[in-house]
Design a protein around this motif. Structure first.
Motif, short mmCIF file in Angstrom:
data_model
loop_
_atom_site.label_atom_id
_atom_site.label_comp_id
_atom_site.label_asym_id
_atom_site.label_seq_id
_atom_site.Cartn_x
_atom_site.Cartn_y
_atom_site.Cartn_z
N THR A 56 0.86 -1.17 0.00
CA THR A 56 0.00 0.00 0.00
C THR A 56 0.90 1.22 0.00
O THR A 56 2.07 1.15 0.36
CB THR A 56 -0.94 0.03 1.22
N ILE A 57 0.34 2.35 -0.41
CA ILE A 57 1.10 3.60 -0.48
C ILE A 57 0.36 4.64 0.35
O ILE A 57 -0.87 4.61 0.46
CB ILE A 57 1.26 4.03 -1.95
N SER A 145 -2.02 10.32 -7.27
CA SER A 145 -2.81 9.68 -8.31
C SER A 145 -1.87 8.96 -9.26
O SER A 145 -0.65 9.00 -9.08
CB SER A 145 -3.64 10.73 -9.07
N GLY A 146 -2.42 8.32 -10.29
CA GLY A 146 -1.60 7.68 -11.31
C GLY A 146 -0.63 6.66 -10.76
O GLY A 146 0.51 6.59 -11.20
N LEU A 147 -1.08 5.86 -9.79
CA LEU A 147 -0.20 4.87 -9.16
C LEU A 147 0.18 3.78 -10.15
O LEU A 147 -0.64 3.34 -10.96
CB LEU A 147 -0.89 4.24 -7.96
N SER A 148 1.41 3.30 -10.06
CA SER A 148 1.83 2.19 -10.92
C SER A 148 1.08 0.92 -10.54
O SER A 148 0.53 0.80 -9.43
CB SER A 148 3.34 2.00 -10.85
N ALA A 149 1.06 -0.03 -11.44
CA ALA A 149 0.27 -1.25 -11.26
C ALA A 149 0.76 -2.13 -10.12
O ALA A 149 0.02 -3.00 -9.66
CB ALA A 149 0.26 -2.05 -12.56
N ASN A 150 1.97 -1.92 -9.64
CA ASN A 150 2.50 -2.78 -8.57
C ASN A 150 2.18 -2.24 -7.17
O ASN A 150 2.87 -2.54 -6.22
CB ASN A 150 3.99 -3.03 -8.75
N ALA A 152 -1.11 -1.79 -4.31
CA ALA A 152 -2.42 -2.35 -3.97
C ALA A 152 -3.54 -1.45 -4.50
O ALA A 152 -3.40 -0.22 -4.55
CB ALA A 152 -2.56 -2.50 -2.46
N ALA A 153 -4.65 -2.05 -4.88
CA ALA A 153 -5.79 -1.30 -5.41
C ALA A 153 -6.60 -0.64 -4.30
O ALA A 153 -7.36 0.28 -4.54
CB ALA A 153 -6.69 -2.23 -6.23
N LEU A 158 -4.18 8.36 0.08
CA LEU A 158 -3.74 9.13 -1.07
C LEU A 158 -3.79 10.64 -0.86
O LEU A 158 -3.44 11.38 -1.77
CB LEU A 158 -4.57 8.75 -2.30
N THR A 159 -4.22 11.12 0.32
CA THR A 159 -4.29 12.56 0.56
C THR A 159 -3.52 12.93 1.81
O THR A 159 -3.78 12.42 2.89
CB THR A 159 -5.75 13.02 0.70
#
Length: 186
Positions: A56-57, A145-150, A152-153, A158-159
């Protein structure tokens, strides 16, 4: 039999197993290592299914006094991967009255960043302004935004919130000093 190794990435991986040569002692049928024999190919592509969980990011919240001149935000992964992680970021004004305003309190900032392979953090900076007005806390948002595919969805933060403190702020308590006092003579 082929041995596989556990890695820190979550992507499925493929490899090709091929018969390059055959030591023929006359005991078996001849095998053509280029085209195969009897409909069987001399190589096969195999996929190693990886059941690791993608990271996760998240982006942190930052609080600084407006005298600082900049705010540094940190983007973090829950764990490292073997491929870089990319993302985009952009600032936006807060939604509450009295929140920070791009151009007056902070510089509207957008761009892209990445977290290198086997790393878990990356940083970027947003410029803020000391406007010499006693304002208290002012906030703005930074959205990924625009997270790479690797990545987690779901489960990501993100804020990030940037809070600029100034004279009149309550946490931490900020008071007016001589350097932050402006006099107007009419």
């Amino acid at each position: 039999s082929v041995a596989t190794n556990e890695d820190a990435d979550f992507d499925n991986e493929t490899f090709v197993a091929s018969i390059d040569s055959v030591q023929d002692t006359g005991e078996f049928e001849a095998i053509n290592t280029t085209t195969g024999t009897a409909g069987l190919l001399p190589s096969v592509t195999t996929t190693i299914s990886d059941n690791d969980v993608p990271p996760t990011i998240r982006i942190n919240d930052v609080t600084v006094n407006e005298d600082a001149g900049t705010m540094t935000f940190t983007v973090s992964l829950s764990h490292a991967t073997t491929a870089p992680v990319s993302f985009s970021y952009a600032t936006s004004n807060g939604s509450n009255p009295g929140d920070a305003t791009a151009g007056a309190d902070y510089a509207a900032t957008s761009g892209s960043g990445s977290i290198a392979s086997n790393q878990t953090t990356a940083t970027f900076t947003v410029a803020i302004s000391d406007d010499f007005i006693r304002e208290g806390d002012e906030s703005f948002n930074v959205t990924l935004s625009g997270l790479s595919a690797n990545v987690a969805a779901s489960g990501n933060d993100l804020t990030g919130v940037g809070t600029i403190t100034d004279a009149g702020s309550t946490t931490p308590t900020e008071t007016v000093g001589t350097a932050a006092t402006v006099y107007a003579v009419i």
